[in-house]
Write a protein that holds these residues in place. Structure first.
Motif, PDB file in Angstrom:
ATOM      1  N   VAL A 188      -8.789  -2.604  -1.746  1.00 59.57           N
ATOM      2  CA  VAL A 188      -7.603  -3.372  -1.350  1.00 59.57           C
ATOM      3  C   VAL A 188      -7.045  -2.921  -0.001  1.00 59.57           C
ATOM      4  N   SER A 222      -8.168   2.572  -0.621  1.00 53.52           N
ATOM      5  CA  SER A 222      -7.322   2.167  -1.740  1.00 53.52           C
ATOM      6  C   SER A 222      -8.063   1.150  -2.586  1.00 53.52           C
ATOM      7  N   ASP A 276      -5.621   5.614  -4.693  1.00 47.74           N
ATOM      8  CA  ASP A 276      -5.901   5.985  -3.310  1.00 47.74           C
ATOM      9  C   ASP A 276      -6.836   7.182  -3.301  1.00 47.74           C
ATOM     10  N   ILE A 314       0.857  -1.177   0.000  1.00 49.19           N
ATOM     11  CA  ILE A 314       0.000   0.000   0.000  1.00 49.19           C
ATOM     12  C   ILE A 314       0.895   1.229   0.000  1.00 49.19           C
ATOM     13  N   GLN A 341      -3.129   0.957  -8.732  1.00 50.22           N
ATOM     14  CA  GLN A 341      -3.959   1.228  -7.561  1.00 50.22           C
ATOM     15  C   GLN A 341      -4.343   2.702  -7.526  1.00 50.22           C
ATOM     16  N   GLY A 378      -8.309  -1.302  -6.273  1.00 50.24           N
ATOM     17  CA  GLY A 378      -7.614  -2.003  -7.326  1.00 50.24           C
ATOM     18  C   GLY A 378      -8.059  -1.527  -8.699  1.00 50.24           C
TER      19      GLY A 378
END
Length: 216
Positions: free
Chosen positions: A72, A64, A50, A4, A48, A66
């Protein structure tokens, strides 16, 4: 567990900020101004995204996602609530499927990593649904839908539930979580986070940490 990137960099910085910090490995592409003084900025970090939310200059949470807007990771309450998807787990819901069929339902295993429940495994069940309703925000057309997430701690069966109104652009490049009813392990609350304006790069309000919408 999954890496992350954005969350870890944001956690390392100050809680209060003048603008949203953007990690070197990420690219910011939109800031959504909502009710309740909340501004959510979207950072693309590899495959990804955020969604980083601030309220009056203070970081509140980070979701977050995917590649198909599946969850995720989640970070909130200065790290007291922090979860990450188990490595190899499959997406719990698909925006593409919900657009094509009207609904996507699935489950994903996550692990708590930043609270008194650290190490506990949680099952996340998600239901994402869209009808024909659309709305225009700052010149972009969004399909309006609902997202319900139920999180159950495997060890003791304790549950929390989030019921969001959601907005997804027709090209699926932007997914916004709006107002929500929250039952966090028995503690109920309402998030008045309806999106009102979107600022893109070089526009006023981009990477703002408080909403341009009048606060109560």
């Amino acid at each position: 567990m999954m890496r992350i990137v954005g969350i870890l960099v944001l956690m390392a910085g100050p809680v209060m900020a003048q603008t949203v910090p953007v990690p070197e490995s990420c690219e910011a592409f939109a800031t959504v101004h909502k009710d309740s003084c909340v501004a959510t900025s979207y950072l693309r970090c590899g495959d990804q995204v955020d969604a980083v939310s601030y309220m009056s200059g203070k970081l509140t949470d980070t979701h977050s996602f995917g590649p198909d807007w599946d969850m995720v990771a989640y970070f909130a309450d200065d790290g007291r609530m922090q979860i990450e998807a188990e490595a190899g787990s499959t997406p719990e819901a698909s925006l593409t499927t919900a657009f094509e069929t009207g609904e996507s339902v699935g489950e994903r295993a996550v692990v708590m990593t930043g609270s008194v429940l650290s190490g506990n495994e949680i099952d996340v069940q998600s239901k994402l649904a869209f009808g024909d309703e659309t709305v225009e925000i700052s010149g972009t057309t969004f399909r309006v839908g609902t997202l319900t997430r139920v999180m159950t701690v495997r060890k003791n069966g304790v549950r929390s539930q989030y019921d969001f109104e959601v907005f997804a652009s027709e090209d699926k490049t932007l997914f916004i979580e709006g107002s929500a009813d929250v039952d966090l392990f028995g503690r109920k609350s309402r998030l008045e986070w309806t999106p009102r304006k979107i600022a893109y790069p070089d526009e006023p309000g981009f990477l703002a940490v408080t909403s341009d919408i009048a606060c109560d």
